[in-house]
Motif scaffolding. Structure first.
Motif, mmCIF file in Angstrom:
data_model
loop_
_atom_site.group_PDB
_atom_site.id
_atom_site.type_symbol
_atom_site.label_atom_id
_atom_site.label_comp_id
_atom_site.label_asym_id
_atom_site.label_seq_id
_atom_site.Cartn_x
_atom_site.Cartn_y
_atom_site.Cartn_z
ATOM 1 N N VAL A 27 12.866 56.812 86.832
ATOM 2 C CA VAL A 27 12.431 56.436 87.485
ATOM 3 C C VAL A 27 14.031 57.341 88.479
ATOM 4 C CG1 VAL A 27 12.099 54.443 87.625
ATOM 5 C CG2 VAL A 27 15.031 55.411 86.960
ATOM 6 N N GLU A 28 14.025 58.162 89.928
ATOM 7 C CA GLU A 28 14.705 59.095 90.330
ATOM 8 C C GLU A 28 15.972 58.306 90.975
ATOM 9 O OE1 GLU A 28 14.369 62.776 93.005
ATOM 10 O OE2 GLU A 28 13.184 62.485 92.159
ATOM 11 N N SER A 29 17.101 58.248 90.462
ATOM 12 C CA SER A 29 18.158 58.240 91.427
ATOM 13 C C SER A 29 18.310 58.352 93.084
ATOM 14 C CB SER A 29 19.603 58.332 90.494
ATOM 15 O OG SER A 29 20.337 59.638 90.523
ATOM 16 N N ALA A 30 19.124 57.714 93.589
ATOM 17 C CA ALA A 30 19.230 57.891 95.062
ATOM 18 C C ALA A 30 19.897 59.235 95.340
ATOM 19 C CB ALA A 30 20.566 56.591 95.708
ATOM 20 N N ASP A 31 20.221 59.536 94.119
ATOM 21 C CA ASP A 31 21.269 61.103 94.209
ATOM 22 C C ASP A 31 20.430 62.076 94.325
ATOM 23 O OD1 ASP A 31 21.436 60.893 91.874
ATOM 24 O OD2 ASP A 31 23.704 60.807 91.880
ATOM 25 N N GLY A 32 19.005 61.476 93.539
ATOM 26 C CA GLY A 32 17.856 62.974 93.714
ATOM 27 C C GLY A 32 18.041 63.257 91.663
ATOM 28 N N ARG A 33 18.775 62.575 91.267
ATOM 29 C CA ARG A 33 18.909 62.743 89.425
ATOM 30 C C ARG A 33 18.005 62.145 88.973
ATOM 31 N NH1 ARG A 33 24.314 61.113 86.931
ATOM 32 N NH2 ARG A 33 24.031 59.966 88.472
ATOM 33 N N VAL A 34 17.749 62.056 87.310
ATOM 34 C CA VAL A 34 16.129 61.651 86.909
ATOM 35 C C VAL A 34 17.448 60.630 85.991
ATOM 36 C CG1 VAL A 34 15.048 61.794 84.300
ATOM 37 C CG2 VAL A 34 14.952 63.200 86.335
ATOM 38 N N ARG A 35 16.520 59.231 85.395
ATOM 39 C CA ARG A 35 17.342 58.524 84.882
ATOM 40 C C ARG A 35 16.606 57.559 84.297
ATOM 41 N NH1 ARG A 35 21.551 54.223 86.968
ATOM 42 N NH2 ARG A 35 20.936 52.428 85.929
ATOM 43 N N LEU A 36 16.462 57.465 82.936
ATOM 44 C CA LEU A 36 15.634 56.771 81.837
ATOM 45 C C LEU A 36 16.646 55.077 81.769
ATOM 46 C CD1 LEU A 36 14.773 59.394 79.744
ATOM 47 C CD2 LEU A 36 14.174 58.852 81.976
ATOM 48 N N GLU A 37 15.150 54.059 81.908
ATOM 49 C CA GLU A 37 15.798 52.902 81.792
ATOM 50 C C GLU A 37 15.037 52.410 80.691
ATOM 51 O OE1 GLU A 37 14.662 50.828 85.360
ATOM 52 O OE2 GLU A 37 16.470 51.870 86.814
ATOM 53 N N GLU A 38 16.034 52.469 79.669
ATOM 54 C CA GLU A 38 15.680 52.231 77.987
ATOM 55 C C GLU A 38 15.007 51.095 77.875
ATOM 56 O OE1 GLU A 38 16.217 56.894 76.608
ATOM 57 O OE2 GLU A 38 18.217 55.443 76.860
ATOM 58 N N THR A 39 14.653 50.573 76.438
ATOM 59 C CA THR A 39 14.212 49.740 75.586
ATOM 60 C C THR A 39 14.319 50.064 74.419
ATOM 61 O OG1 THR A 39 13.469 47.768 77.859
ATOM 62 C CG2 THR A 39 13.121 47.040 75.607
ATOM 63 N N TRP A 40 15.326 49.926 73.435
ATOM 64 C CA TRP A 40 14.419 50.562 72.352
ATOM 65 C C TRP A 40 14.654 48.957 71.335
ATOM 66 C CZ3 TRP A 40 19.448 49.310 69.138
ATOM 67 C CH2 TRP A 40 20.567 48.958 70.485
ATOM 68 N N GLU A 41 14.344 49.257 70.191
ATOM 69 C CA GLU A 41 14.187 48.438 68.467
ATOM 70 C C GLU A 41 14.586 49.022 67.465
ATOM 71 O OE1 GLU A 41 12.093 45.126 66.505
ATOM 72 O OE2 GLU A 41 11.230 46.192 68.037
ATOM 73 N N TRP A 42 15.334 49.275 66.482
ATOM 74 C CA TRP A 42 15.745 49.669 65.378
ATOM 75 C C TRP A 42 14.253 49.472 64.449
ATOM 76 C CZ3 TRP A 42 18.601 53.841 65.164
ATOM 77 C CH2 TRP A 42 19.557 54.312 66.030
ATOM 78 N N GLU A 43 14.014 51.071 63.203
ATOM 79 C CA GLU A 43 12.993 50.237 62.903
ATOM 80 C C GLU A 43 13.442 50.200 61.103
ATOM 81 O OE1 GLU A 43 8.781 51.749 65.532
ATOM 82 O OE2 GLU A 43 10.181 52.915 64.189
ATOM 83 N N SER A 44 14.838 51.030 60.841
ATOM 84 C CA SER A 44 15.496 51.592 60.142
ATOM 85 C C SER A 44 16.557 50.383 59.362
ATOM 86 C CB SER A 44 16.042 52.177 60.004
ATOM 87 O OG SER A 44 17.332 52.774 60.703
ATOM 88 N N GLN A 45 17.184 49.415 60.633
ATOM 89 C CA GLN A 45 18.011 48.270 60.316
ATOM 90 C C GLN A 45 17.482 47.009 61.694
ATOM 91 O OE1 GLN A 45 21.267 51.726 61.111
ATOM 92 N NE2 GLN A 45 21.450 50.732 62.918
ATOM 93 N N ALA A 46 18.435 46.306 61.420
ATOM 94 C CA ALA A 46 18.364 45.422 63.141
ATOM 95 C C ALA A 46 18.821 46.021 63.898
ATOM 96 C CB ALA A 46 19.017 43.828 61.717
#
Length: 118
Positions: free
Chosen positions: A82-101
């Protein structure tokens, strides 16, 4: 679609759990023809890499990292660009470890490179 990530430096807006990516971590992204990859370091992470794909504003990638305590870990992440209001790039992330809980959400935003490259 948001602009290219190629050459952008992004950083988390908040710390995660101890021993993980945090506000001192910097991700340097690259992008070409639907492929994305990044190197990252800082905080508890000595060296990290991610690689994956981009379709529109959706990133899908795997990551692996070496921490200061000498342990390694890996996981999977899906991000919305997404692009923030001030024009910077923003990543909204959903993550999950695969090597640990563990799993969660996080946000990284574009930052300016410092004079020494960080």
């Amino acid at each position: 679609m948001a602009r290219s990530l190629d050459g952008l430096v992004l950083a988390p807006v908040a710390d995660q759990a101890p021993g993980q990516v945090g506000t001192r971590t910097r991700f340097t992204y690259h992008e070409k023809d639907g492929e994305i990859w990044a190197d990252y370091t800082g905080g508890d992470v000595v060296r990290g890499h991610l690689v994956g794909t981009r379709r529109g504003d959706r990133l899908d990638f795997r990551y692996v990292q070496l921490k200061r305590d000498g342990t390694t870990s890996s996981g999977h992440c899906v991000s919305q660009v997404v692009e923030s209001a001030d024009g910077r790039v923003r990543l909204e992330e959903t993550w999950e470890w695969e090597s640990q809980a563990g799993s969660g959400t996080s946000v990284v935003e574009q930052v300016e490179r410092g004079p020494d490259g960080d």
